[in-house]
Motif scaffolding. Structure first.
Motif, PDB file in Angstrom:
ATOM      1  N   ARG A  84       2.744   7.142 -19.710  1.00  0.00           N
ATOM      2  CA  ARG A  84       3.424   7.709 -18.551  1.00  0.00           C
ATOM      3  C   ARG A  84       2.659   7.294 -17.290  1.00  0.00           C
ATOM      4  NH1 ARG A  84       6.392   8.474 -22.177  1.00  0.00           N
ATOM      5  NH2 ARG A  84       7.418  10.418 -22.850  1.00  0.00           N
ATOM      6  N   THR A  94       6.797   4.797 -19.421  1.00  0.00           N
ATOM      7  CA  THR A  94       7.782   5.072 -18.378  1.00  0.00           C
ATOM      8  C   THR A  94       7.095   5.040 -17.019  1.00  0.00           C
ATOM      9  OG1 THR A  94       7.483   7.481 -18.425  1.00  0.00           O
ATOM     10  CG2 THR A  94       9.132   6.526 -19.935  1.00  0.00           C
ATOM     11  N   ASN A 120       7.783   6.362 -13.017  1.00  0.00           N
ATOM     12  CA  ASN A 120       8.596   7.162 -12.102  1.00  0.00           C
ATOM     13  C   ASN A 120       7.825   7.422 -10.814  1.00  0.00           C
ATOM     14  OD1 ASN A 120      11.176   8.015 -13.622  1.00  0.00           O
ATOM     15  ND2 ASN A 120       9.557   8.448 -15.109  1.00  0.00           N
ATOM     16  N   THR A 138       6.690  18.859 -11.217  1.00  0.00           N
ATOM     17  CA  THR A 138       7.552  17.711 -11.510  1.00  0.00           C
ATOM     18  C   THR A 138       6.762  16.602 -12.185  1.00  0.00           C
ATOM     19  OG1 THR A 138       8.977  18.227  -9.639  1.00  0.00           O
ATOM     20  CG2 THR A 138       9.085  15.989 -10.491  1.00  0.00           C
ATOM     21  N   TRP A 184       6.228  17.400 -15.831  1.00  0.00           N
ATOM     22  CA  TRP A 184       7.438  17.164 -16.625  1.00  0.00           C
ATOM     23  C   TRP A 184       7.628  15.681 -16.907  1.00  0.00           C
ATOM     24  CZ3 TRP A 184      12.138  14.872 -14.686  1.00  0.00           C
ATOM     25  CH2 TRP A 184      13.145  14.796 -15.664  1.00  0.00           C
ATOM     26  N   LEU A 185       7.390  14.838 -15.902  1.00  0.00           N
ATOM     27  CA  LEU A 185       7.538  13.397 -16.088  1.00  0.00           C
ATOM     28  C   LEU A 185       6.512  12.836 -17.071  1.00  0.00           C
ATOM     29  CD1 LEU A 185       8.252  12.298 -12.410  1.00  0.00           C
ATOM     30  CD2 LEU A 185       9.865  12.231 -14.330  1.00  0.00           C
ATOM     31  N   SER A 206      10.370  13.666 -21.561  1.00  0.00           N
ATOM     32  CA  SER A 206      10.844  12.872 -20.416  1.00  0.00           C
ATOM     33  C   SER A 206      10.913  11.386 -20.762  1.00  0.00           C
ATOM     34  CB  SER A 206       9.924  13.074 -19.211  1.00  0.00           C
ATOM     35  OG  SER A 206       8.654  12.479 -19.450  1.00  0.00           O
ATOM     36  N   VAL A 208      13.449   9.136 -19.122  1.00  0.00           N
ATOM     37  CA  VAL A 208      13.479   9.142 -17.657  1.00  0.00           C
ATOM     38  C   VAL A 208      12.504   8.084 -17.148  1.00  0.00           C
ATOM     39  CG1 VAL A 208      13.148  10.509 -15.567  1.00  0.00           C
ATOM     40  CG2 VAL A 208      13.980  11.608 -17.664  1.00  0.00           C
TER      41      VAL A 208
END
Length: 252
Positions: free
Chosen positions: A131, A174, A176, A228, A231-232, A237, A240
């Protein structure tokens, strides 16, 4: 078992503000956190407030510093979460902005983020979990007067996030971006002081210049951003990626 037990997270600019809130939130979810930043004394003091946290000095504008800091962090185990939070801002009319000032902001906000991401992406893309969350800004989605270098840097962060999400979509990593409005941090305190110094306004009037950009009429709290981010970084997640999520009280 907490959602992030067994995971190791690095948070740059982790000694104060949004970075520290993110470190606390991730630790509360079970992650082992490593906070990085330039001020080692401040980092170590912050780390003492987070069970099991490690503090490592880092200057994101220095390639050797980045290499050494991430090597030290990885010595304790694989890094599978990176929160790129280190950032700076400056305010001046564009025609009065020197190239040195322009480059100073890009060096931290863009080049520093690239260095840190490249420091972890090799091993992370080969692992079963990854992440990367970039702390951008609502300024990365729209314009803003007197902060052109900052706006440009945050647009770059959002664009990079989207590009990397596509490039590494075949891995477990991921990417973000989180795009807050004005958050109650030292950076905003400095912005208020700058407005007061240049305009002669009171602190209350200067602060209102910032809060009026939020439809809720308030500053965002660092913990709201951290929620937030956490969560990511969570297992749920995983689908996402490539998103730029605004935290702005409804501002679009």
């Amino acid at each position: 078992m907490s959602k992030l037990t067994g995971h190791r997270a690095v948070i740059t600019g982790g000694g104060t503000g949004i970075g520290l809130a993110c470190a606390r939130s991730l630790a509360a979810q079970g992650a082992q956190v490593i906070i990085m930043g330039r001020d080692l004394v401040r980092l170590e003091a912050a780390a003492q407030t987070i069970p099991g946290a490690q503090a490592i000095q880092l200057d994101v504008t220095d390639a050797d510093s980045v290499t050494a800091a991430f090597a030290k962090a990885a010595a304790g185990g694989a890094i599978d979460i990176l929160v790129n939070n280190a950032g700076i801002v400056g305010a001046a009319a564009f025609h009065r902005t020197s190239m040195e000032e322009w480059q100073r902001i890009q060096a931290v906000n863009v080049e520093g983020l690239v260095r840190c991401t490249q420091a972890v992406i090799g091993p992370m893309m080969k692992s079963a979990y990854g992440r990367i969350v970039n702390i951008a800004s609502i300024a990365g989605l729209r314009g803003g007067a007197y902060i052109a270098p900052y706006v440009a840097s945050k647009h770059a962060v959002v664009g990079l996030t989207k590009s990397l999400s596509i490039e590494y979509a075949g891995t477990a990593v991921t990417f973000n971006a989180v795009c807050p409005g004005y958050v109650e941090t030292a950076i905003v305190d400095n912005s208020v002081a700058n407005i007061m110094a240049k305009t002669g306004r009171s602190r209350e009037d200067a602060l209102s210049e910032l809060t009026k950009t939020n439809p809720q009429g308030r500053l965002i709290q660092p913990e709201e951003v951290a929620e937030t981010v956490a969560w990511l970084c969570s297992p749920l997640s995983g689908s996402v990626s490539g998103q730029a999520i605004t935290i702005s009280g409804g501002a679009i």
